[in-house]
Design a protein around this motif. Sequence first.
Motif, PDB file in Angstrom:
ATOM      1  N   ASP A  88      24.544  27.634  33.475  1.00  0.00           N
ATOM      2  CA  ASP A  88      24.977  27.112  32.388  1.00  0.00           C
ATOM      3  C   ASP A  88      26.379  26.885  31.774  1.00  0.00           C
ATOM      4  OD1 ASP A  88      22.576  27.421  32.407  1.00  0.00           O
ATOM      5  OD2 ASP A  88      22.306  29.080  30.810  1.00  0.00           O
ATOM      6  N   GLY A  89      27.272  27.407  32.626  1.00  0.00           N
ATOM      7  CA  GLY A  89      28.973  26.457  31.857  1.00  0.00           C
ATOM      8  C   GLY A  89      29.596  27.563  31.207  1.00  0.00           C
ATOM      9  N   GLN A  90      29.162  29.029  31.244  1.00  0.00           N
ATOM     10  CA  GLN A  90      29.710  30.051  30.445  1.00  0.00           C
ATOM     11  C   GLN A  90      30.842  30.832  31.486  1.00  0.00           C
ATOM     12  OE1 GLN A  90      26.785  31.787  27.969  1.00  0.00           O
ATOM     13  NE2 GLN A  90      25.663  30.485  29.006  1.00  0.00           N
ATOM     14  N   ASP A  91      31.824  31.318  30.431  1.00  0.00           N
ATOM     15  CA  ASP A  91      32.994  32.164  31.122  1.00  0.00           C
ATOM     16  C   ASP A  91      32.366  33.447  30.763  1.00  0.00           C
ATOM     17  OD1 ASP A  91      35.057  32.765  32.382  1.00  0.00           O
ATOM     18  OD2 ASP A  91      36.331  32.016  30.915  1.00  0.00           O
ATOM     19  N   LYS A  92      31.746  33.887  31.311  1.00  0.00           N
ATOM     20  CA  LYS A  92      31.485  35.200  31.930  1.00  0.00           C
ATOM     21  C   LYS A  92      32.038  36.457  33.020  1.00  0.00           C
ATOM     22  CE  LYS A  92      29.602  34.997  27.340  1.00  0.00           C
ATOM     23  NZ  LYS A  92      29.908  35.730  26.623  1.00  0.00           N
ATOM     24  N   THR A  93      32.137  37.890  32.372  1.00  0.00           N
ATOM     25  CA  THR A  93      32.446  38.630  33.485  1.00  0.00           C
ATOM     26  C   THR A  93      31.426  39.630  33.300  1.00  0.00           C
ATOM     27  OG1 THR A  93      34.617  37.834  33.405  1.00  0.00           O
ATOM     28  CG2 THR A  93      34.511  40.155  34.344  1.00  0.00           C
ATOM     29  N   GLY A  94      31.934  40.484  34.619  1.00  0.00           N
ATOM     30  CA  GLY A  94      30.316  41.589  35.002  1.00  0.00           C
ATOM     31  C   GLY A  94      31.174  42.602  35.706  1.00  0.00           C
ATOM     32  N   VAL A  95      31.116  44.192  34.157  1.00  0.00           N
ATOM     33  CA  VAL A  95      32.146  45.054  35.534  1.00  0.00           C
ATOM     34  C   VAL A  95      30.971  45.846  35.846  1.00  0.00           C
ATOM     35  CG1 VAL A  95      33.944  46.960  34.476  1.00  0.00           C
ATOM     36  CG2 VAL A  95      33.889  44.683  33.566  1.00  0.00           C
ATOM     37  N   ILE A  96      31.815  46.571  37.180  1.00  0.00           N
ATOM     38  CA  ILE A  96      30.748  47.085  38.263  1.00  0.00           C
ATOM     39  C   ILE A  96      31.395  48.910  38.214  1.00  0.00           C
ATOM     40  CG2 ILE A  96      29.265  47.866  40.282  1.00  0.00           C
ATOM     41  CD1 ILE A  96      29.221  45.177  40.631  1.00  0.00           C
ATOM     42  N   ILE A  97      30.761  49.727  37.755  1.00  0.00           N
ATOM     43  CA  ILE A  97      31.679  50.789  37.856  1.00  0.00           C
ATOM     44  C   ILE A  97      30.487  51.971  38.475  1.00  0.00           C
ATOM     45  CG2 ILE A  97      31.744  53.274  36.186  1.00  0.00           C
ATOM     46  CD1 ILE A  97      31.475  50.949  34.113  1.00  0.00           C
ATOM     47  N   THR A  98      31.172  52.032  40.293  1.00  0.00           N
ATOM     48  CA  THR A  98      31.294  53.047  40.995  1.00  0.00           C
ATOM     49  C   THR A  98      31.794  54.181  41.711  1.00  0.00           C
ATOM     50  OG1 THR A  98      31.270  52.100  43.765  1.00  0.00           O
ATOM     51  CG2 THR A  98      33.031  51.436  42.775  1.00  0.00           C
ATOM     52  N   PRO A  99      31.106  55.227  41.975  1.00  0.00           N
ATOM     53  CA  PRO A  99      31.920  57.029  42.847  1.00  0.00           C
ATOM     54  C   PRO A  99      32.452  56.524  43.999  1.00  0.00           C
ATOM     55  CG  PRO A  99      29.179  56.081  43.114  1.00  0.00           C
ATOM     56  CD  PRO A  99      28.894  54.923  41.907  1.00  0.00           C
ATOM     57  N   LEU A 100      32.565  55.426  44.808  1.00  0.00           N
ATOM     58  CA  LEU A 100      33.374  55.655  45.664  1.00  0.00           C
ATOM     59  C   LEU A 100      34.100  54.170  46.124  1.00  0.00           C
ATOM     60  CD1 LEU A 100      30.151  56.688  48.198  1.00  0.00           C
ATOM     61  CD2 LEU A 100      32.115  58.043  46.999  1.00  0.00           C
ATOM     62  N   ASN A 101      34.683  54.673  46.418  1.00  0.00           N
ATOM     63  CA  ASN A 101      36.055  53.155  46.829  1.00  0.00           C
ATOM     64  C   ASN A 101      35.215  52.139  47.627  1.00  0.00           C
ATOM     65  OD1 ASN A 101      37.829  54.082  44.212  1.00  0.00           O
ATOM     66  ND2 ASN A 101      38.916  55.333  46.218  1.00  0.00           N
ATOM     67  N   LEU A 102      35.105  52.561  49.118  1.00  0.00           N
ATOM     68  CA  LEU A 102      34.422  51.801  50.001  1.00  0.00           C
ATOM     69  C   LEU A 102      33.588  50.649  50.086  1.00  0.00           C
ATOM     70  CD1 LEU A 102      34.320  51.025  53.281  1.00  0.00           C
ATOM     71  CD2 LEU A 102      33.831  53.316  53.112  1.00  0.00           C
ATOM     72  N   LEU A 103      32.530  52.032  47.992  1.00  0.00           N
ATOM     73  CA  LEU A 103      30.957  51.208  48.342  1.00  0.00           C
ATOM     74  C   LEU A 103      31.960  49.997  47.639  1.00  0.00           C
ATOM     75  CD1 LEU A 103      28.592  51.055  47.812  1.00  0.00           C
ATOM     76  CD2 LEU A 103      28.788  52.570  46.004  1.00  0.00           C
ATOM     77  N   GLY A 104      32.791  50.040  46.415  1.00  0.00           N
ATOM     78  CA  GLY A 104      33.367  49.379  45.569  1.00  0.00           C
ATOM     79  C   GLY A 104      34.200  48.043  46.470  1.00  0.00           C
ATOM     80  N   LYS A 105      34.714  48.103  47.770  1.00  0.00           N
ATOM     81  CA  LYS A 105      35.054  47.282  47.863  1.00  0.00           C
ATOM     82  C   LYS A 105      33.923  46.507  48.572  1.00  0.00           C
ATOM     83  CE  LYS A 105      38.616  46.590  52.332  1.00  0.00           C
ATOM     84  NZ  LYS A 105      39.084  45.673  50.930  1.00  0.00           N
ATOM     85  N   GLN A 106      32.926  47.453  49.879  1.00  0.00           N
ATOM     86  CA  GLN A 106      31.929  46.600  50.020  1.00  0.00           C
ATOM     87  C   GLN A 106      31.137  45.562  49.544  1.00  0.00           C
ATOM     88  OE1 GLN A 106      29.439  47.924  52.720  1.00  0.00           O
ATOM     89  NE2 GLN A 106      27.440  48.190  50.580  1.00  0.00           N
ATOM     90  N   SER A 107      30.683  46.077  47.863  1.00  0.00           N
ATOM     91  CA  SER A 107      30.629  44.949  46.986  1.00  0.00           C
ATOM     92  C   SER A 107      31.635  44.165  46.210  1.00  0.00           C
ATOM     93  CB  SER A 107      30.591  45.872  45.760  1.00  0.00           C
ATOM     94  OG  SER A 107      29.921  46.648  46.268  1.00  0.00           O
ATOM     95  N   ALA A 108      32.809  43.761  46.449  1.00  0.00           N
ATOM     96  CA  ALA A 108      33.516  42.814  46.574  1.00  0.00           C
ATOM     97  C   ALA A 108      34.105  42.045  47.032  1.00  0.00           C
ATOM     98  CB  ALA A 108      35.201  43.553  45.257  1.00  0.00           C
ATOM     99  N   GLU A 109      33.850  42.347  48.359  1.00  0.00           N
ATOM    100  CA  GLU A 109      34.133  41.563  49.606  1.00  0.00           C
ATOM    101  C   GLU A 109      32.383  40.867  49.722  1.00  0.00           C
ATOM    102  OE1 GLU A 109      36.221  43.563  52.394  1.00  0.00           O
ATOM    103  OE2 GLU A 109      38.186  43.356  50.965  1.00  0.00           O
TER     104      GLU A 109
END
Length: 470
Positions: A68-89
């Motif tokens: 829809d052409g909107q400039d938005k950001t999502g914030v994901i709060i995760t307990p484990l760094n490796l889990l977060g890295k897996q999500s981001a990559e």
Amino acid sequence: MSSSSEQKWTFKRIRDLVQAKLGKRPCLWQMKVALALYEGKKDVVAVAPTGAGKTLSFWIPLLMVLEDGQDKTGVIITPLNLLGKQSAESELLARAGISGDVEAGKHRVLVVNPEILSMEGGHFERLWKKSAFTSKLLYFAFDEGHCVSTWSEFRNKYKYMANLRYLISEAIPFYVTSATLPDPILHDVVSILQLHPKNTEYICRSNDRPDIHLAVHRMLWPANSFRDLDFIIKSGFKEGDPPPPKFLIFFDARKETEAAVKHLRSRLPESLRGKIKYFHSVMTSEYREDEYNALRDDEIWGLCVTDAFGMGLDLPDVKLIIQYRVTCDANTLWQRFGRGARGDGQEGIAVLFAEKSFFDSERAKAAEKRAKKPKKRKPRTQKVKDSNAKRARIAPTTSESHASEDEDDPDADTVYLEPLKRDETTIRNAQSARLLHPVMDDFINAPTRGFLCRRKPMSLFFSNDKRGES
């Protein structure tokens, strides 16, 4: 949320968008989550099985606003760094043009742990004061949302996540998702995050995993010998023999993971001993990432792990999951079992290795033995004036204090206490007292308690009989 597009978002339009961008067909529950977050009017709680695609539900609403052409950001709060890295990559992000690379200025999604998010004087504290940033926030997603409750005692920043509502002037929806949110934990999460009943949408599926076959193994050997695991590496194993199925063995102590690996390696030729590794929180993040990748790429056969590997990590083809000893609750057990068979068309086996004192048959034998044992009359003794002599008299001798230890008994370090009630069955460990929850008790003893299947106690505990399959 007002859309710049005149076209209304329907399930068909969402499905077509995800299919075009990611090559995946989303489930109905994922689209319901996405639509609720896109509209931004309510908080969302979603329950779905392990491996059901909760991560995809983070990305779909971002795809919708980008479309829809909107400039938005999502914030994901995760307990484990490796889990977060897996999500981001995730490859999904690369395909869809969504990135978590803040340094590159491409922050459509930010993956962060609660400590960094709430650090005093940290980067986020400054960002909350900038409306140019906060006005772009689409949601706060709590990945493995049960940790808000179950980890809050030792990750106490989880207790203050509701403060985000007061630090930011805009009303940003919270999204809580997990495979394991039974009613007591869910109520606690709702309280901690201050989710209002009338302003929260619940999208709850059964968390059953019929593609994972469940079993309970009564331990035959002393727990510290690890001989009950010998079936993984058969006697006389040599180079060229078929490898064991890809496996994960869960423990609750780092030293146990290392001792178990040492035992299993002793059954292998020296050239193959590197095929089995351990994985726990003391290892560097680089080491843990390397071993995760090695298991994913079939460079090693299996890992002996703690909860550092326990949640959300997505390996498609783990065939065998073992929980070694009854040292965790039902929530943790279900998360660990859920590491198996995550790929399409995969099946796995999950086994709880339980000490014999947890079985009804052993309890009956112990009760019968106690009933037959004659009551000892208290010996008459003279009064002892010297307090040191009195203490010496009543203290057990070395031989008496170890009289109950049996090197051939897998429960040598466990004393079973007569329960006051069935739901207060207590097992006292030599190191600490631990309470056996009724659902774990029923899971272990399902065949003798009238359950047709071991799944039944877990299904009732997680209220799967009240939840849909969409």
